[in-house]
Design a protein around this motif. Structure first.
Motif, PDB file in Angstrom:
ATOM      1  N   LEU A 107       0.841  -1.194   0.000  1.00 12.64           N
ATOM      2  CA  LEU A 107       0.000   0.000   0.000  1.00 12.64           C
ATOM      3  C   LEU A 107       0.879   1.248   0.000  1.00 12.64           C
ATOM      4  O   LEU A 107       2.024   1.227   0.445  1.00 12.64           O
ATOM      5  CB  LEU A 107      -0.931  -0.009   1.206  1.00 12.64           C
ATOM      6  CG  LEU A 107      -1.923  -1.179   1.282  1.00 12.64           C
ATOM      7  CD1 LEU A 107      -2.915  -0.959   2.419  1.00 12.64           C
ATOM      8  CD2 LEU A 107      -2.662  -1.406  -0.023  1.00 12.64           C
ATOM      9  N   THR A 108       0.316   2.343  -0.503  1.00 16.39           N
ATOM     10  CA  THR A 108       1.114   3.547  -0.717  1.00 16.39           C
ATOM     11  C   THR A 108       1.491   4.244   0.591  1.00 16.39           C
ATOM     12  O   THR A 108       2.639   4.673   0.766  1.00 16.39           O
ATOM     13  CB  THR A 108       0.350   4.524  -1.621  1.00 16.39           C
ATOM     14  OG1 THR A 108       0.098   3.879  -2.877  1.00 16.39           O
ATOM     15  CG2 THR A 108       1.156   5.786  -1.877  1.00 16.39           C
ATOM     16  N   ARG A 125       0.627   3.077   3.926  1.00 14.44           N
ATOM     17  CA  ARG A 125       0.570   2.254   5.134  1.00 14.44           C
ATOM     18  C   ARG A 125       1.592   1.128   5.018  1.00 14.44           C
ATOM     19  O   ARG A 125       1.866   0.644   3.920  1.00 14.44           O
ATOM     20  CB  ARG A 125      -0.837   1.666   5.328  1.00 14.44           C
ATOM     21  CG  ARG A 125      -1.919   2.724   5.326  1.00 14.44           C
ATOM     22  CD  ARG A 125      -3.316   2.116   5.208  1.00 14.44           C
ATOM     23  NE  ARG A 125      -3.782   1.533   6.452  1.00 14.44           N
ATOM     24  CZ  ARG A 125      -4.948   0.893   6.564  1.00 14.44           C
ATOM     25  NH1 ARG A 125      -5.730   0.730   5.509  1.00 14.44           N
ATOM     26  NH2 ARG A 125      -5.324   0.392   7.722  1.00 14.44           N
ATOM     27  N   ILE A 156      -3.637  -9.817   4.331  1.00 18.49           N
ATOM     28  CA  ILE A 156      -2.931  -8.559   4.570  1.00 18.49           C
ATOM     29  C   ILE A 156      -1.749  -8.833   5.482  1.00 18.49           C
ATOM     30  O   ILE A 156      -1.878  -9.501   6.516  1.00 18.49           O
ATOM     31  CB  ILE A 156      -3.860  -7.501   5.186  1.00 18.49           C
ATOM     32  CG1 ILE A 156      -5.038  -7.205   4.233  1.00 18.49           C
ATOM     33  CG2 ILE A 156      -3.087  -6.209   5.473  1.00 18.49           C
ATOM     34  CD1 ILE A 156      -6.040  -6.205   4.782  1.00 18.49           C
ATOM     35  N   GLU A 201      -4.063  -2.823  -9.268  1.00 17.71           N
ATOM     36  CA  GLU A 201      -2.738  -2.409  -8.804  1.00 17.71           C
ATOM     37  C   GLU A 201      -2.481  -0.963  -9.234  1.00 17.71           C
ATOM     38  O   GLU A 201      -2.408  -0.682 -10.438  1.00 17.71           O
ATOM     39  CB  GLU A 201      -1.666  -3.340  -9.369  1.00 17.71           C
ATOM     40  CG  GLU A 201      -1.866  -4.789  -8.933  1.00 17.71           C
ATOM     41  CD  GLU A 201      -0.725  -5.689  -9.349  1.00 17.71           C
ATOM     42  OE1 GLU A 201       0.253  -5.189  -9.938  1.00 17.71           O
ATOM     43  OE2 GLU A 201      -0.808  -6.902  -9.087  1.00 17.71           O
ATOM     44  N   ASP A 251      -5.777   5.148  -6.366  1.00 19.62           N
ATOM     45  CA  ASP A 251      -4.819   4.668  -5.371  1.00 19.62           C
ATOM     46  C   ASP A 251      -5.387   4.977  -3.993  1.00 19.62           C
ATOM     47  O   ASP A 251      -5.228   6.076  -3.468  1.00 19.62           O
ATOM     48  CB  ASP A 251      -3.459   5.326  -5.563  1.00 19.62           C
ATOM     49  CG  ASP A 251      -2.385   4.727  -4.668  1.00 19.62           C
ATOM     50  OD1 ASP A 251      -2.706   3.791  -3.910  1.00 19.62           O
ATOM     51  OD2 ASP A 251      -1.229   5.183  -4.728  1.00 19.62           O
ATOM     52  N   ARG A 252      -6.081   4.001  -3.414  1.00 23.71           N
ATOM     53  CA  ARG A 252      -6.697   4.160  -2.106  1.00 23.71           C
ATOM     54  C   ARG A 252      -6.119   3.132  -1.151  1.00 23.71           C
ATOM     55  O   ARG A 252      -5.969   1.961  -1.504  1.00 23.71           O
ATOM     56  CB  ARG A 252      -8.210   3.952  -2.203  1.00 23.71           C
ATOM     57  CG  ARG A 252      -8.921   5.034  -2.986  1.00 23.71           C
ATOM     58  CD  ARG A 252     -10.410   4.756  -3.089  1.00 23.71           C
ATOM     59  NE  ARG A 252     -11.063   4.665  -1.787  1.00 23.71           N
ATOM     60  CZ  ARG A 252     -12.388   4.734  -1.636  1.00 23.71           C
ATOM     61  NH1 ARG A 252     -13.168   4.902  -2.697  1.00 23.71           N
ATOM     62  NH2 ARG A 252     -12.920   4.643  -0.440  1.00 23.71           N
ATOM     63  N   ASP A 253      -5.823   3.561   0.048  1.00 18.38           N
ATOM     64  CA  ASP A 253      -5.310   2.635   1.055  1.00 18.38           C
ATOM     65  C   ASP A 253      -6.423   2.045   1.912  1.00 18.38           C
ATOM     66  O   ASP A 253      -6.147   1.281   2.834  1.00 18.38           O
ATOM     67  CB  ASP A 253      -4.298   3.350   1.956  1.00 18.38           C
ATOM     68  CG  ASP A 253      -2.914   3.404   1.333  1.00 18.38           C
ATOM     69  OD1 ASP A 253      -2.772   2.963   0.182  1.00 18.38           O
ATOM     70  OD2 ASP A 253      -1.982   3.887   2.000  1.00 18.38           O
ATOM     71  N   ASP A 254      -7.680   2.403   1.605  1.00 18.74           N
ATOM     72  CA  ASP A 254      -8.796   1.881   2.391  1.00 18.74           C
ATOM     73  C   ASP A 254      -9.691   0.941   1.592  1.00 18.74           C
ATOM     74  O   ASP A 254     -10.702   0.478   2.097  1.00 18.74           O
ATOM     75  CB  ASP A 254      -9.644   3.034   2.937  1.00 18.74           C
ATOM     76  CG  ASP A 254     -10.356   3.818   1.842  1.00 18.74           C
ATOM     77  OD1 ASP A 254      -9.904   3.772   0.673  1.00 18.74           O
ATOM     78  OD2 ASP A 254     -11.375   4.477   2.142  1.00 18.74           O
ATOM     79  N   ALA A 293      -9.829  -2.258  -1.687  1.00 15.01           N
ATOM     80  CA  ALA A 293      -9.147  -3.185  -2.585  1.00 15.01           C
ATOM     81  C   ALA A 293     -10.163  -3.825  -3.514  1.00 15.01           C
ATOM     82  O   ALA A 293     -11.306  -4.086  -3.117  1.00 15.01           O
ATOM     83  CB  ALA A 293      -8.413  -4.257  -1.788  1.00 15.01           C
TER      84      ALA A 293
END
Length: 428
Positions: free
Chosen positions: A258-259, A261, A293, A336, A345-348, A350
């Motif tokens: 992840l970007t 985290r 994860i 991806e 591009d979200r870290d919350d 998938a």
């Protein structure tokens, strides 16, 4: 172009294109002069399709670019686009998917293209891996700049290893660095003794660089983290083996850092019960294919902290679980971001293409409790366009890509391009 709608939860189908009956595989994207271009590699057809998806409700076919070599055994299922450069992958057709015969002639490696004119790619160079078992490259990575990161065969090695290619002069690519698991170095005396199944079970499926680190999905070797601050000499930082007990076919297929985290999404690849039985001679139960994860706060000790929920059949469907449904079941490709300005591009959140379970969307705001929040399962295809995933015609969602506008693109091994939109908002 109309299509029968599938089964959805918090998702809606907004567009479709049959891509002239060339089912797609991996996708890439770029925006040029405010027009959105989707580049699609193909499951069986040798070459790449360019689509204009500026208006996602009405995708427009631009052209099909045939693979220049045209050899019988060549497969072209992967593509990346960044900084006006397109990298297309070449490999021997996958015997596991009934594409061809082991001795068919093929081109192998990568082709490098100039796509600054987005509708008219200009071929710049052809780089060859030079041989090896299961010849060619597979799940490669390019996000612009000087280096292309490859899963590639190599003379003297068993299976795919990590090879880094310098394209500072894109007309003259050269290898800059490489890394491998010791058991792969046949020329150095290593004796590979692992199961072959459909290919060596100890090999690199795909790299994902981030800064001075590379995250490798290395099949039975699990998640490998490398220091690539010296691109010519990658060094091992940490490793997490997941098989046993997890992973059935390609035991570690994907590893996506992840970007923002210190987390990595990992997964194996699903497979069909019949295909697995034929490959292994097994009469037993299909092993679990999984998504999970990993916490990398301590890079030397990557730790699996959660598993994504297994998809459940929608109410009213005539099967208790997706193993009973025709086709392959299990995870395949994630969306991806690839450090790409035109991709979400979200870290919350998938997104995962899940073969006969369609595309699944997860909230990963709490990494210890990933939750499925949406899905879309296309209807089964009505026409066989490829050999597909298994003997029966069934949906096989292969790849998913999400642009920064939030539009979701999904390919299938026997259908065209589905364009979707998730109707669930951001995590709270």
């Amino acid at each position: 172009m109309k299509i029968e709608k599938g089964i959805a939860k918090n998702m809606e189908l907004i567009g479709y294109h049959d891509m002239e009956e060339r089912p797609g595989f991996q996708m890439a994207m770029q925006v040029v002069d405010n027009r959105w271009y989707l580049y699609c590699a193909h499951y069986r057809h040798k070459g790449w399709t360019i689509m204009d998806v500026t208006e996602p409700t009405a995708p427009k076919f631009i052209k099909f670019i045939p693979e220049p070599g045209g050899k019988l055994g060549t497969s072209t299922i992967k593509v990346q686009v960044a900084d006006g450069i397109m990298i297309t992958q070449l490999q021997l057709s996958l015997q596991s998917l009934k594409e061809g015969r082991p001795n068919d002639p093929c081109d192998e490696g990568i082709r490098i293209w100039d796509v600054k004119d987005p509708e008219n790619p200009k071929h710049l160079a052809y780089w060859k891996t030079g041989g090896g078992h299961w010849i060619g490259t597979h799940r490669n990575y390019y996000d612009g700049g000087r280096y292309v990161h490859l899963s590639a065969t190599c003379p003297g090695f068993t299976g795919h290893i990590y090879r880094i290619i310098d394209i500072i002069d894109p007309t003259h690519p050269v290898e800059a660095g490489r890394w491998w698991v010791p058991e792969q170095w046949a020329a150095g005396g290593a004796k590979y003794t692992g199961p072959m199944l459909m290919h060596p079970s100890l090999q690199l499926h795909g790299p994902y660089p981030k800064g001075n680190r590379a995250y490798l999905a290395y099949c039975d070797a699990g998640l490998v983290i490398l220091d690539i601050s010296d691109i010519t000499l990658p060094k091992l930082v940490g490793q997490l083996k997941t098989k046993p007990p997890l992973g059935a076919f390609i035991s570690l297929h994907s590893a996506i850092p992840l970007t923002k985290r210190k987390l990595v999404i990992i997964s194996s690849e699903g497979i069909g019960v019949e295909t697995y039985a034929k490959a292994t001679g097994s009469k037993g139960v299909l092993p679990l294919a999984f998504g999970g994860i990993v916490d990398i706060s301590d890079e030397t000790n990557p730790t699996l902290i959660s598993i994504f929920p297994v998809p459940e059949p929608p109410p009213g469907t005539p099967y208790k679980n997706f193993h009973e449904k025709p086709g392959w079941f299990g995870p395949h490709n994630w969306h991806e971001p690839h450090n790409h300005p035109d991709l979400e591009d979200r870290d919350d959140r998938a997104y995962l293409a899940y073969f006969n379970a369609g595309v699944r969307v997860y909230d990963i705001g709490d990494p210890f409790l990933p939750r499925e929040i949406a899905y879309y399962i296309p209807p089964d295809p009505k026409k066989r366009l490829t050999t597909g995933r298994g003997d029966q015609l069934a949906v096989a969602s292969e790849d998913v890509l999400v642009d920064r506008r939030g539009y979701i693109y999904v390919t299938d091994s026997n259908m065209g391009l589905h364009v979707l939109r998730c109707t669930v908002g951001a995590s709270v």
